[in-house]
Design a protein around this motif. Structure first.
Motif, PDB file in Angstrom:
ATOM      1  N   SER A  35      -2.287 -11.214  25.130  1.00  0.00           N
ATOM      2  CA  SER A  35      -3.255 -12.314  25.124  1.00  0.00           C
ATOM      3  C   SER A  35      -2.865 -13.433  24.161  1.00  0.00           C
ATOM      4  N   VAL A  36      -2.262 -13.089  23.036  1.00  0.00           N
ATOM      5  CA  VAL A  36      -1.864 -14.123  22.075  1.00  0.00           C
ATOM      6  C   VAL A  36      -0.764 -14.998  22.671  1.00  0.00           C
ATOM      7  N   THR A  37       0.191 -14.371  23.353  1.00  0.00           N
ATOM      8  CA  THR A  37       1.254 -15.180  23.956  1.00  0.00           C
ATOM      9  C   THR A  37       0.696 -16.108  25.027  1.00  0.00           C
ATOM     10  N   LEU A  38      -0.270 -15.622  25.795  1.00  0.00           N
ATOM     11  CA  LEU A  38      -0.884 -16.470  26.809  1.00  0.00           C
ATOM     12  C   LEU A  38      -1.592 -17.655  26.161  1.00  0.00           C
ATOM     13  N   ASP A  39      -2.275 -17.413  25.061  1.00  0.00           N
ATOM     14  CA  ASP A  39      -2.955 -18.491  24.350  1.00  0.00           C
ATOM     15  C   ASP A  39      -1.945 -19.538  23.871  1.00  0.00           C
ATOM     16  N   PHE A  40      -0.839 -19.088  23.310  1.00  0.00           N
ATOM     17  CA  PHE A  40       0.202 -20.037  22.875  1.00  0.00           C
ATOM     18  C   PHE A  40       0.744 -20.830  24.057  1.00  0.00           C
ATOM     19  N   LEU A  41       1.005 -20.154  25.164  1.00  0.00           N
ATOM     20  CA  LEU A  41       1.545 -20.840  26.341  1.00  0.00           C
ATOM     21  C   LEU A  41       0.551 -21.851  26.902  1.00  0.00           C
ATOM     22  N   GLU A  42      -0.709 -21.490  26.933  1.00  0.00           N
ATOM     23  CA  GLU A  42      -1.724 -22.407  27.460  1.00  0.00           C
ATOM     24  C   GLU A  42      -1.869 -23.659  26.611  1.00  0.00           C
ATOM     25  N   HIS A  43      -1.511 -23.569  25.327  1.00  0.00           N
ATOM     26  CA  HIS A  43      -1.593 -24.719  24.432  1.00  0.00           C
ATOM     27  C   HIS A  43      -0.215 -25.358  24.208  1.00  0.00           C
ATOM     28  N   ASN A  44       0.750 -25.004  25.057  1.00  0.00           N
ATOM     29  CA  ASN A  44       2.108 -25.548  25.005  1.00  0.00           C
ATOM     30  C   ASN A  44       2.776 -25.322  23.647  1.00  0.00           C
ATOM     31  N   GLU A  45       2.440 -24.217  23.011  1.00  0.00           N
ATOM     32  CA  GLU A  45       3.077 -23.808  21.754  1.00  0.00           C
ATOM     33  C   GLU A  45       4.224 -22.868  22.119  1.00  0.00           C
ATOM     34  N   LEU A  46       5.263 -23.435  22.710  1.00  0.00           N
ATOM     35  CA  LEU A  46       6.335 -22.630  23.280  1.00  0.00           C
ATOM     36  C   LEU A  46       7.136 -21.892  22.215  1.00  0.00           C
ATOM     37  N   GLY A  47       7.360 -22.518  21.079  1.00  0.00           N
ATOM     38  CA  GLY A  47       8.080 -21.853  19.996  1.00  0.00           C
ATOM     39  C   GLY A  47       7.325 -20.652  19.462  1.00  0.00           C
ATOM     40  N   LEU A  48       6.013 -20.795  19.315  1.00  0.00           N
ATOM     41  CA  LEU A  48       5.199 -19.667  18.844  1.00  0.00           C
ATOM     42  C   LEU A  48       5.151 -18.553  19.881  1.00  0.00           C
ATOM     43  N   ALA A  49       5.082 -18.930  21.151  1.00  0.00           N
ATOM     44  CA  ALA A  49       5.106 -17.919  22.219  1.00  0.00           C
ATOM     45  C   ALA A  49       6.437 -17.179  22.197  1.00  0.00           C
ATOM     46  N   PHE A  50       7.530 -17.912  21.992  1.00  0.00           N
ATOM     47  CA  PHE A  50       8.857 -17.304  21.896  1.00  0.00           C
ATOM     48  C   PHE A  50       8.891 -16.282  20.756  1.00  0.00           C
TER      49      PHE A  50
END
Length: 106
Positions: A35-50
């Motif tokens: 869920s955290v990765t999805l939240d990062f992706l939805e907010h275009n926080e690609l580095g944090l998702a990575f």
């Protein structure tokens, strides 16, 4: 400096695709909360998702294809060339280690 918004959006889309594919490779595995990765992706926080995906993959013995997806994302985000100037150095290094270990086994 002029920013080519169309090229930028296309790069984000490619990166997002690689991260989504990596994320899907972990989906359904017991004990993994994505869920955290999805939240990062939805907010275009690609580095944090990575970074988050690298941590999850390291903790849960992710398959080689997962690391290959993250490698593509890192290349798209230019994390390898900029790693010394960005906070993603540890994540990028870990991704490289998994890819190197897999290539040694071949």
């Amino acid at each position: 400096m002029t920013v080519d918004r169309e090229a930028l959006q296309a790069g984000w889309s490619r990166t997002r695709g690689h991260l989504d594919t990596a994320r899907a490779r972990l989906a359904g595995r017991p004990g993994i909360d994505l869920s955290v990765t999805l939240d990062f992706l939805e907010h275009n926080e690609l580095g944090l998702a990575f970074d988050c995906l690298v941590d999850l993959g390291d903790d849960h013995d992710a398959p080689l294809a997962f690391w290959q997806d993250l490698d593509r994302a890192a290349r798209e985000m230019r994390l390898y060339s900029d790693a010394l100037h960005k906070p993603h150095l540890t994540s990028v290094d870990l991704c490289r280690r998994y890819l190197a270990a897999a290539s040694e086994q071949d």
